[in-house]
Design a protein around this motif. Sequence first.
Motif, PDB file in Angstrom:
ATOM      1  N   TYR A 193       1.174   5.915 -15.482  1.00 31.52           N
ATOM      2  CA  TYR A 193       1.941   5.387 -14.359  1.00 31.52           C
ATOM      3  C   TYR A 193       1.264   4.142 -13.799  1.00 31.52           C
ATOM      4  N   SER A 194       2.089   3.228 -13.288  1.00 33.40           N
ATOM      5  CA  SER A 194       1.566   2.016 -12.695  1.00 33.40           C
ATOM      6  C   SER A 194       2.466   1.638 -11.522  1.00 33.40           C
ATOM      7  N   GLY A 195       2.101   0.556 -10.801  1.00 29.46           N
ATOM      8  CA  GLY A 195       2.884   0.110  -9.651  1.00 29.46           C
ATOM      9  C   GLY A 195       2.069   0.159  -8.365  1.00 29.46           C
ATOM     10  N   ALA A 196       2.632  -0.438  -7.307  1.00 27.49           N
ATOM     11  CA  ALA A 196       1.909  -0.560  -6.041  1.00 27.49           C
ATOM     12  C   ALA A 196       1.615   0.809  -5.423  1.00 27.49           C
ATOM     13  N   SER A 197       2.584   1.719  -5.416  1.00 29.90           N
ATOM     14  CA  SER A 197       2.357   3.053  -4.843  1.00 29.90           C
ATOM     15  C   SER A 197       1.266   3.801  -5.599  1.00 29.90           C
ATOM     16  N   VAL A 198       1.255   3.639  -6.923  1.00 30.74           N
ATOM     17  CA  VAL A 198       0.262   4.318  -7.757  1.00 30.74           C
ATOM     18  C   VAL A 198      -1.129   3.748  -7.483  1.00 30.74           C
TER      19      VAL A 198
ATOM     20  N   TYR B 180       3.991   2.975   4.037  1.00 30.33           N
ATOM     21  CA  TYR B 180       3.173   1.865   3.564  1.00 30.33           C
ATOM     22  C   TYR B 180       4.015   0.676   3.103  1.00 30.33           C
ATOM     23  N   VAL B 181       5.332   0.856   3.047  1.00 28.51           N
ATOM     24  CA  VAL B 181       6.221  -0.270   2.717  1.00 28.51           C
ATOM     25  C   VAL B 181       7.631   0.113   3.138  1.00 28.51           C
ATOM     26  N   SER B 182       8.438  -0.886   3.463  1.00 32.62           N
ATOM     27  CA  SER B 182       9.836  -0.640   3.798  1.00 32.62           C
ATOM     28  C   SER B 182      10.731  -1.459   2.879  1.00 32.62           C
ATOM     29  N   THR B 183      11.941  -0.968   2.673  1.00 35.84           N
ATOM     30  CA  THR B 183      12.901  -1.673   1.835  1.00 35.84           C
ATOM     31  C   THR B 183      14.310  -1.291   2.275  1.00 35.84           C
TER      32      THR B 183
ATOM     33  N   ARG C 130      -5.671   7.823   7.425  1.00 29.70           N
ATOM     34  CA  ARG C 130      -6.825   7.019   7.839  1.00 29.70           C
ATOM     35  C   ARG C 130      -7.301   6.123   6.706  1.00 29.70           C
ATOM     36  N   ALA C 131      -7.361   6.705   5.498  1.00 33.49           N
ATOM     37  CA  ALA C 131      -7.827   5.927   4.348  1.00 33.49           C
ATOM     38  C   ALA C 131      -6.866   4.792   4.014  1.00 33.49           C
ATOM     39  N   MET C 132      -5.573   5.017   4.231  1.00 33.54           N
ATOM     40  CA  MET C 132      -4.578   3.989   3.939  1.00 33.54           C
ATOM     41  C   MET C 132      -4.805   2.746   4.781  1.00 33.54           C
ATOM     42  N   ASN C 133      -5.332   2.939   5.972  1.00 30.14           N
ATOM     43  CA  ASN C 133      -5.590   1.804   6.867  1.00 30.14           C
ATOM     44  C   ASN C 133      -6.670   0.863   6.349  1.00 30.14           C
ATOM     45  N   TYR C 134      -7.418   1.322   5.332  1.00 31.20           N
ATOM     46  CA  TYR C 134      -8.469   0.482   4.769  1.00 31.20           C
ATOM     47  C   TYR C 134      -7.924  -0.560   3.794  1.00 31.20           C
ATOM     48  N   PHE C 135      -6.635  -0.472   3.447  1.00 30.61           N
ATOM     49  CA  PHE C 135      -6.083  -1.307   2.389  1.00 30.61           C
ATOM     50  C   PHE C 135      -4.953  -2.186   2.905  1.00 30.61           C
ATOM     51  N   ASP C 136      -4.862  -3.363   2.330  1.00 32.61           N
ATOM     52  CA  ASP C 136      -3.768  -4.287   2.618  1.00 32.61           C
ATOM     53  C   ASP C 136      -2.648  -3.988   1.627  1.00 32.61           C
ATOM     54  N   THR C 137      -1.650  -3.198   2.079  1.00 36.20           N
ATOM     55  CA  THR C 137      -0.579  -2.787   1.170  1.00 36.20           C
ATOM     56  C   THR C 137       0.263  -3.965   0.709  1.00 36.20           C
ATOM     57  N   ASN C 138       0.413  -4.974   1.562  1.00 38.76           N
ATOM     58  CA  ASN C 138       1.180  -6.153   1.149  1.00 38.76           C
ATOM     59  C   ASN C 138       0.531  -6.840  -0.042  1.00 38.76           C
ATOM     60  N   GLU C 139      -0.804  -6.880  -0.039  1.00 41.25           N
ATOM     61  CA  GLU C 139      -1.528  -7.499  -1.149  1.00 41.25           C
ATOM     62  C   GLU C 139      -1.335  -6.699  -2.431  1.00 41.25           C
TER      63      GLU C 139
END
Length: 785
Positions: A331-336, A394-397, A515-524
């Motif tokens: 599997y690949s992609g931003a969510s993964v 972590y993302v909207s669409t 909490r861990a998700m806040n460590y990452f720039d999801t847009n990037e």
Amino acid sequence: MNEKKVIILLILVWLLTSGFAVAEASSSKNRYDEVYEKYSNIADSFSSESIPFTEEEKEYLDEVRKKGLKVPINLDSMGGFYEFRNNGNEYGVNKFFYSALAKVLGVKLSYVAVSSSEDVFNQISNGSLDLSPIIKRRTIDYPDILLSTPISINMNFIFYSNDKKITYDTLGYTLAGKKIGILNMIDENSQPLNQFSDIKYYPYKDISVAYNALKNNNIEFIYSNVENYRSFIDRGLLSLPVPDYRNDETYRAFTSSSNPLLLSILNKAISGAIGPIVTEYEKETRKAYLYNHFFMTEKEKELLRSVGEVRVMVDDNFAPLSFYDEAKGKYSGASVDLFENIADIIGLKYSFIRDENLSWSDKVNKVKKKDIDLLFPISITPTRQKFGLFSQPYVSTYYSVIAKANNSKKINYAQELLHKKVGIVKGTAITDFIETIIPKEQITYFDSDSKMYHGLKNRDVDYIIQNENVFLEDFYENELFDLTSVYRIIESPKYYCYFFKQTREMDTLVSIMNRAMNYFDTNEIIAKYKVGESDLRNRYITQKRHRNLISFILLIVLIVLTLFVFGFIRTKKFSKKLEKEVAINEMAYLQSQIKPHFLYNALSAIMAFCYTDSEKAGELLNSLSKYLRIVFNTDNRGELVTLQREIELVKSYVDIEQARYGERLQTIFDIDETCLQQRIMPLMIQPLVENAIRHGVMKKTQGGTVKLSVQPKGESIKVTVTDDGVGMSEQKIKEILSRKETVFGVGLANINQRLGHFADKKLTIESKEEQGTIITLYLPFKENT
């Protein structure tokens, strides 16, 4: 004598322990090492030759290279990551800056110990040091020094509790009207964040006091410079870099005022090469630090250990968030990516469970029934919230309304779908919203995206509802050019999250993951996978050209094959009239029988790749063209060919079969090169290898190995084909050689018969069921002079 033994023993012990130490050091490579190595390699790619130095600067640089540059060490007062150490190793920005400077300019550095910042200024002024890094936080009062242009900026940070999330987009309204503590800034009354309104500032001198004020809700954020970064991260706070160009907190280098040429060289090297890579190195080092300092309580750590391995299911076709990469088998992609990063940082064990037969609705139900622990990417709906747990988004669409192109009347609002026949895929997030607008009897629920597109094309429904990102990919991948988007459903934006089964343990895990998700720039992370429409269009055009070219080549091959068969038939009829050539023509017939047999197999292999991997199909066509050149240049009427050409034919065949069977097929070639220029009958070896692959190793689930050995043996060439396949019985061997076994007969029986016509020799077959087969023949040869 004993003393010598003791000395030798001590030396052996030292060597062994040294080896263990080296092995341990090499195996302990961490994120800091990886970041340092990555940007060091980038620095290696720069050269001073590409920097536009003047002739005067080049001459001065040559002098500097001869004597080197003196730089200070032990600049601990700079704080942050500028003199950063981990487990005794140094990874600081200063060290990296020195290394990059030496590589880019080709200069040797010598390091001088210093006692304080004041000592550095004094030694620069009197010439004991040539240059030094510095963080410029205030007006420099030393008239005897020169400052370089900034190497990096963004030295100040907003620190906040890890139950919050701030981005640059939300920074303005998040800080407006808030109470913010200021720690060790230049001027506590200068209101460094006054671009945001109604902020109240509370100055602090001590880190612990500021931190306690934040935990007690006396203040809501802390604004501080990089010097305090690690201290706050170690206390479990998050951070966001905030540039403050008025305060001009920048990382620079400085030299003596007596060295203007050195400063000019530094400025050009910084602007052209060093500045960008030092800035990125500092950012990546901060990220690596976060991985090693994610804050969890002992109770949370114990929970993660007790949870064990989390069972995960993913949407196979939801680019850019998730997709199954057939080429990589994963599997690949931003969510993964985001999930794997989070799992890595918190130490979560997991396994992906893939089932192509399950619809999205089935996967959602597996969470409901607690058959799996986690499903993503998935959006929040009231129905799902009743039986599952959602992480923070972590993302909207958005979803789109899709229609046939010839029925593409624009829709102005979703309620216009009332009284229309609408199709959606079972289990999609938009279902709840659509059912509030349209009666269920007007909705067609499809099992998959492909069936939904097919239903719209057949006019089973007037409109379909699809996620706009998914539709954009499908539009080009599935050539849905007669469909078009007529409305974006802005009334119901979808926020994508991680979806857990509903248990107490998972509830705590969701809290940790948030909490861990806040460590990452999801847009990037999403930008890494997001493909624009122009890119999709260009990719489609390229693939279409490849398919057209392959189709054209296949057509030519089929025409040539038809002509070949037609010619063969004519040759066969004509040969009956010529009694003198009966033996030769029979041999040509037997030889020609093999050619279409292989061509049919090769074409089947290539056609299987045409619509899945055009580049691979092109490579296979290249191998097939080599085969055709060899075969069609061979006179069936008894012409001899070199062994080298026969081996090339075998390797062209193996290339095609290797593409079909992948790692299941292993081949070994043991060819005596002294035989390569000997002339033999054509098409005597390739059918043996083909039978070993198709009827030997490929009959086993795990595949196997085929070995071809060609060695000189007296006045002949000994050819041995060995496989570890399924083998065969003695009875089957007799049937093959007598041509009663038609599956193998095209290859082995023909070779045996042709060999007898030419040289009165026979091939031998040794085989045991479930163990493998060895086929041996001796070919007479004539040196090709």
